[in-house]
Design an enzyme around this catalytic site. Structure first.
Site, short mmCIF file in Angstrom:
data_model
loop_
_atom_site.label_atom_id
_atom_site.label_comp_id
_atom_site.label_asym_id
_atom_site.label_seq_id
_atom_site.Cartn_x
_atom_site.Cartn_y
_atom_site.Cartn_z
CG HIS A 227 -2.00 -0.96 0.77
ND1 HIS A 227 -1.97 -2.38 1.07
CD2 HIS A 227 -2.98 -0.85 -0.14
CE1 HIS A 227 -3.05 -3.06 0.59
NE2 HIS A 227 -3.82 -2.30 -0.06
NE ARG B 58 -6.47 -0.28 -3.14
CZ ARG B 58 -6.04 0.03 -4.24
NH1 ARG B 58 -5.81 1.05 -4.74
NH2 ARG B 58 -5.25 -1.02 -4.78
NE ARG C 257 -11.10 -2.90 -2.28
CZ ARG C 257 -9.82 -3.11 -2.22
NH1 ARG C 257 -9.36 -3.86 -3.14
NH2 ARG C 257 -9.01 -2.25 -1.59
CG ASN D 44 -2.40 -4.98 -6.94
OD1 ASN D 44 -1.86 -4.85 -8.03
ND2 ASN D 44 -2.91 -3.74 -6.23
CG ASP D 45 -4.90 -9.03 -2.89
OD1 ASP D 45 -3.55 -9.42 -2.11
OD2 ASP D 45 -5.36 -8.51 -2.68
NE ARG E 212 -0.71 -6.47 -2.14
CZ ARG E 212 -1.89 -5.89 -2.34
NH1 ARG E 212 -3.10 -6.61 -2.39
NH2 ARG E 212 -2.22 -4.58 -2.52
CB CYS F 191 -9.24 -2.27 -10.42
SG CYS F 191 -9.75 -3.68 -9.26
C1 PEP Z 1 -5.73 -6.07 -6.08
O1 PEP Z 1 -5.49 -6.93 -5.25
O2 PEP Z 1 -5.18 -5.76 -7.25
C2 PEP Z 1 -6.43 -4.79 -5.49
C3 PEP Z 1 -6.64 -4.02 -6.61
O3 PEP Z 1 -6.74 -4.76 -4.41
P1 PEP Z 1 -5.68 -4.05 -3.18
O4 PEP Z 1 -4.41 -3.79 -3.86
O5 PEP Z 1 -6.44 -3.20 -2.33
O6 PEP Z 1 -5.66 -5.13 -2.39
MG MG Z 2 -6.71 -7.00 -3.37
#
Ligand code: PEP
Ligand code: MG
Length: 574
Positions: free
Chosen positions: A188, A295, A331, A453-454, A464, A501
């Site tokens: 983040h 978010r 979300r 990302n996840d 990550r 996203c």
């Molecule tokens: C993701 O996981 O790609 C995502 C957009 O959510 P976050 O980065 O907030 O976990």
């Molecule tokens: Mg995520």
């Protein structure tokens, strides 16, 4: 002296180190002589006065800009004046305990008591008590207060890691860059740094120890190089590199205000990912097609209490009204993992990223989920709201989330509160299990948004946030691209929208591949819009489809990255 790290938000910064590590003080039980009791009681009163002054200053400073946060410090002042707590501390001193121990043991007693309270609003106050205790003990230790809300000019923050709440409150006027010891490309810290356009480098072991406060630093977040105490020649070279980077950005920025189209005029919608709608995000709204990821956890993290339905409704309505009719993809709450709420204590987990986070947690805490869903639905009448659920792992998760939504709708009907019955409902595809079941999942919802990302983290079993294993966590892993292609085909077959996203959607190297898959919605940090629009303009839709085929036929990250870079460079030469 030089150090090397991973670039997580591009740019070049020249500034002075500002080391940031929240102070941890450990107190043990000690006694004093009876003759010292009177003096210690006086010391306690002096200490209280100093703490009061600090809190008052903080409260005043925030009152004008952020009254919500100012309230936190008003509450801390009240705690400091609590008569029972004071009596407890004074009694301990009378029993010949040191002032430090009297504070430590008295606060611990009160914290224990409060944490057992049935009313969550009362138990939530333990975090504040802890904060007040830490303030007192820090003043006692003679350490000056540090936070990121007020920085000296040209500060380059050096920290082990930054919590989302640290970065959310950052002094944007004075911060020039961020260097952390841990944290990957999609941590983040990285996401916020990119959205604010702050250069950031992570994975620099012992940065806090080695980069001393106040020392001049050059950080090149294009190469990952950090120069500590640079020579005049190094400073000159860095200034030149910074200027040429800015010029390049300027060229990219010419694309910012244009629509995102391929060379044969096929539109690809670009969206922005937002936390709370910042000034920068609002400034860029006219140049994007939608908000692809709102978010909402930032609203919770910026508050000192669980946001009420009314507070959430106002916040969502505000974003919808400012978006001027563009889709806002809200979300639902995604906490757990690295995102914690100080007022909402959750059981400690060994592996929080594999634990009770996001939708799982919301399904466990019905009241919390219902409050958010009601607020979101109520806001739906003020614009084009789409609601999506994070961390969906199974069809049963979708069914349960939809049931919760249905219950929220029925309760609003009962209360005669209006909402848009047609609100589109979607899921994030970020757990591989649901990506595999895309065909079945698409039957239940209106849209999907791929959270790369996840998805990358869970697909490659690589944290990550962990800078030590970035070589395992890479945007170009072939398995992820093949899985995303599968999801996009399965949703398209049923006429359902699919977008991206996660950070990959804003990566100029990968965005063309998604467009080649037929994905027409890419949402990203504001700093990436211009670059994505530029790269998309280089290819025709047919060329993008061919590029995608070549990419999916390759079996290694290195081959994919090299292929894409060569394709883009060839186009740019023309
Ligand atoms: C993701 O996981 O790609 C995502 C957009 O959510 P976050 O980065 O907030 O976990
Ligand atoms: Mg995520």
């Amino acid at each position: 002296m030089k150090y090397q790290g991973n670039c997580i938000s591009e740019g070049i910064a020249i500034g002075r180190a500002y080391t940031y590590s929240p102070v941890e003080i450990h107190i043990t039980e000690h006694t004093i002589a009876r003759s010292e009791v009177a003096l210690t009681l006086e010391e306690f009163q002096d200490l209280k006065r100093t703490a009061m002054q600090e809190l008052l200053q903080l409260q005043r400073k925030l009152q004008a800009t952020d009254p919500g946060k100012a309230k936190i410090f008003a509450a801390h002042k009240e705690m400091l004046e609590d008569e029972e707590l004071e009596e407890c501390i004074c009694d301990a001193i009378e029993e010949c305990y040191t002032l430090d121990w009297a504070i430590e043991s008295s606060f611990t007693q009160f914290i224990d008591l409060l944490s057992k309270a049935k009313d969550p609003l009362i138990s939530a106050r333990t975090a504040d008590l802890l904060d007040v205790k830490k303030r007192l003990l820090r003043i006692r230790s003679g350490t000056p207060e540090k936070n990121l809300a007020k920085l000296p000019p040209d500060a380059i923050i050096i920290s082990h890691d930054l919590l989302p709440s640290d970065t959310a409150a950052i002094d944007r006027k004075h911060v020039k860059g961020i260097i952390t010891e841990i944290g990957g490309d999609t941590s983040h810290t990285a996401i916020i740094a990119r959205s604010y356009g702050i250069p950031a480098i992570s994975g620099v072991p012992q940065a806090v120890e080695c980069l001393k406060d106040g020392e001049k630093i050059i950080m090149n977040a294009l190469s990952g190089e950090i120069i500590y105490a640079p020579t005049p020649e190094e400073l000159l070279a860095a200034t030149r590199a910074k200027n040429s980077f800015m010029q390049e950005k300027e060229i990219q920025n010419q694309f910012l205000k244009r629509p995102c189209r391929t060379s044969d005029h096929v539109s690809v919608m670009t969206g922005i990912n937002i936390g709370a709608l910042t000034e920068e995000e609002e400034r860029l709204l006219p140049y994007v097609d939608y908000i692809g990821l709102f978010r909402t956890e930032f609203l919770y993290m910026d508050s000192d209490h669980m946001p009420t339905e009314e507070e959430q409704y106002e916040a969502y309505r505000n974003v919808l009204e400012k978006s001027g009719g563009k889709t806002v993809t809200l979300r639902t709450l995604d906490i757990g993992g690295d995102k914690v709420l100080p007022y909402f204590e959750l059981p400690k987990e060994e592996n929080p990223f594999l634990g009770n986070r996001a939708l799982r947690l919301c399904l466990d805490y019905e009241e919390l989920f219902n409050t958010q869903l009601r607020a979101a639905l109520r806001a739906s009448v003020h614009g084009d709201l789409w609601i999506m659920f994070p961390m969906v792992g199974s069809i049963s998760d979708i069914r349960r989330a939809l049931a919760a939504l249905e219950a929220a709708k029925r309760s609003l009907e009962k209360d005669r509160l209006p909402f848009d019955e047609e609100t589109k409902i979607g899921i994030m595809i970020e757990i591989p299990a649901i990506a595999v079941l895309a065909e079945e999942a698409a039957r239940y919802v209106d849209f999907a948004s791929i959270g790369t990302n996840d998805l990358l983290q869970y697909l490659s079993a690589a944290d990550r946030q962990n800078a030590q294993i970035v070589k395992y966590y890479h945007a170009g892993i072939p398995a992820a691209l093949r899985l995303i292609d599968h999801v996009s085909r399965k949703f398209a077959e049923q006429g359902k929208t699919v977008g991206v996203c996660g950070e990959m959607g804003g990566d100029p190297v990968f965005a063309p591949i998604f467009a080649g898959m037929g994905i027409r919605k890419l949402s990203m940090s504001t700093s990436r819009i211009a670059a994505v629009k530029q790269v998309m303009s280089l290819f025709s839709a047919e060329e993008l489809a061919a590029v995608k085929e070549c990419v999916l036929a390759r079996d290694s990250t290195e081959q994919i990255a090299a292929f894409m870079e060569a394709q883009i460079a060839k186009k740019q030469e023309k």
